[in-house]
Enzyme design. Structure first.
Site, short mmCIF file in Angstrom:
data_model
loop_
_atom_site.label_atom_id
_atom_site.label_comp_id
_atom_site.label_asym_id
_atom_site.label_seq_id
_atom_site.Cartn_x
_atom_site.Cartn_y
_atom_site.Cartn_z
N ARG A 29 -6.65 95.51 80.04
CA ARG A 29 -6.84 94.06 80.10
C ARG A 29 -8.32 93.66 80.06
O ARG A 29 -8.65 92.49 79.85
CB ARG A 29 -6.19 93.49 81.36
CG ARG A 29 -4.69 93.31 81.22
CD ARG A 29 -4.04 93.00 82.55
NE ARG A 29 -4.66 91.90 83.25
CZ ARG A 29 -4.38 90.60 83.07
NH1 ARG A 29 -3.46 90.26 82.15
NH2 ARG A 29 -4.96 89.67 83.77
N HIS A 167 -27.23 86.52 107.61
CA HIS A 167 -26.54 86.56 108.91
C HIS A 167 -25.13 87.12 108.75
O HIS A 167 -24.61 87.23 107.64
CB HIS A 167 -26.47 85.16 109.52
CG HIS A 167 -25.52 84.23 108.82
ND1 HIS A 167 -25.82 83.63 107.61
CD2 HIS A 167 -24.27 83.79 109.15
CE1 HIS A 167 -24.81 82.86 107.23
NE2 HIS A 167 -23.85 82.94 108.15
N GLN A 169 -21.17 87.37 111.20
CA GLN A 169 -20.43 86.80 112.32
C GLN A 169 -19.72 87.92 113.07
O GLN A 169 -19.43 88.98 112.52
CB GLN A 169 -19.41 85.78 111.83
CG GLN A 169 -20.03 84.57 111.17
CD GLN A 169 -19.00 83.48 110.89
OE1 GLN A 169 -18.30 83.01 111.79
NE2 GLN A 169 -18.91 83.07 109.64
N HIS A 302 -15.65 98.08 104.83
CA HIS A 302 -15.15 97.62 103.53
C HIS A 302 -16.13 96.62 102.93
O HIS A 302 -16.64 95.73 103.63
CB HIS A 302 -13.80 96.90 103.69
CG HIS A 302 -12.70 97.76 104.20
ND1 HIS A 302 -12.03 98.66 103.41
CD2 HIS A 302 -12.11 97.83 105.44
CE1 HIS A 302 -11.09 99.26 104.11
NE2 HIS A 302 -11.12 98.78 105.35
N LYS A 315 -13.21 87.68 89.73
CA LYS A 315 -11.77 87.94 89.78
C LYS A 315 -11.13 86.94 90.73
O LYS A 315 -11.66 86.63 91.79
CB LYS A 315 -11.49 89.36 90.30
CG LYS A 315 -10.00 89.64 90.46
CD LYS A 315 -9.72 91.05 90.90
CE LYS A 315 -8.22 91.27 91.12
NZ LYS A 315 -7.41 91.00 89.93
#
Length: 360
Positions: A29, A167, A169, A302, A315
């Site tokens: 694709r 920064h 969180q 991650h 995407k």
């Protein structure tokens, strides 16, 4: 036909053992023309200091508090928290379709650096090390009370970041969030079935194969995971079995600062833009779980960047992905190869060196 050749030519499913789910890979694709939405490239004109920016040193925040003239990291309670420590209990409801329970916690904001026009890949390793040390301290501090401490960074307006100042969180909660609960179950099941922690075995096998490795050093490994969903998604793994950030040695923290800078420089160099992403750390649960056997857990981070073909084409997780199955076009091996081949000198540094100036 070899596996990689097959992957490049034919659609197939790949299993994600961390989420007990499947990803559809459709490399062919990538050839289709793009007539969809084109994003604006991120602006590159952020001032170093803006007195009206509530994250800058000396600025006044929404609650009237004045930030100190900090020169390193700076932490404060989120002025608009999603979790509060004294929230009331909604009460019990025994109907299975209408369940609720108490949600309590704290939300904090951590500035990485006093300058607004700098990001992690442009910081010095010693400065990144201070960020890592503060992350570890927060796990100890908040983890003493709360079940889960989620450290995350949304970088770039494309990922919903409302302020360009560097920064992250930190949200700590008295419950195990959905993604953490899924990672807990999958890692526990894998250890019971196979006798070795999932991500310890995975890191070793990826290091041996080298097909999806982006960068590595003595203590850390970064790969585009075999089951990646986002185009240039990466997984940052320690080589040693480690439960949580505070467990890292001084040498491992230095190595982590180095490999983070290398990875994020490659991200920026891919399209010569400040690369947007959402990232976060997952480690063993805390609070009451500190006294439990967490040997199935492996610390990991991650990185989920949205860009696909250029700085302006991203995407979208819509349609089939929302209603049926996660899907990607570019294979993880192709993405890793592109990132691996990129240089580790930041493109901005190359441009400024010609003028005799440096970013930091």
């Amino acid at each position: 036909m070899g596996c990689l050749e097959f992957y490049d030519k034919h659609q197939h499913l790949r299993y994600n053992p961390l989420r007990d789910s499947w990803v559809l890979v459709s490399a062919h694709r990538m050839k289709r023309p793009w007539k969809g939405q084109v994003e604006k490239p991120p602006e590159d004109n952020t001032p170093r200091h803006d007195p009206n920016n509530p994250l800058c040193p000396g600025s006044v925040r929404a609650n009237g508090e004045v930030n100190p003239e900090y020169d390193s990291t700076f932490m404060f309670d989120n002025d608009f928290p999603a979790l509060q420590p004294d929230a009331p209990d909604p009460g019990s409801d025994h109907h299975p379709l209408f369940q609720s329970k108490a949600a309590r916690g704290v939300c904090k904001v951590m500035c990485f650096h006093p300058w607004s026009d700098i990001t992690l890949p442009l910081m010095q390793p010693a400065e990144i090390r201070k960020v890592i040390d503060k992350w570890a301290d927060l796990i100890v501090e908040l983890g003493a009370e709360y079940t889960w401490v989620q450290i995350f960074e949304n970088k770039g307006a494309m990922m919903g970041c409302s302020n360009p100042h560097p920064h992250c969180q930190v949200w700590a909660s008295n419950f195990l969030p959905n993604e953490a609960a899924l990672a807990e179950r999958c890692q526990r099941d894998f250890l019971q079935k196979h006798g070795e922690p999932l991500l310890v075995q995975y890191a070793r096998m990826e290091a041996q194969a080298q097909e999806r490795v982006v960068v590595e050093n003595e203590h850390w490994l970064v790969v585009v995971p075999y089951w990646a969903t986002w185009p240039f998604q990466t997984l940052l793994l320690p080589r040693r079995h480690v439960f949580r950030l505070p467990d890292l040695t001084a040498q491992e923290r230095d190595s982590l600062a180095s490999i983070m800078k290398r990875l994020l420089t490659k991200y920026d160099n891919l399209f010569e833009v400040s690369f947007p992403y959402s990232m976060g750390w997952h480690g063993a649960p805390t609070g009451s779980h500190l006294q439990e056997d967490m040997s199935h857990w492996q610390l990991h981070a991650h990185y989920y960047p949205p860009l696909l073909r250029s700085a302006t084409i991203r995407k979208f997780m819509v349609g089939y992905e929302m209603l049926a199955n996660e899907q990607r076009d570019l294979t993880p091996e192709q993405a890793a190869d592109q990132l691996r081949k990129l240089g580790e000198e930041h493109y901005k540094m190359k441009k400024t060196e010609g003028d005799g100036e440096m970013e930091n």
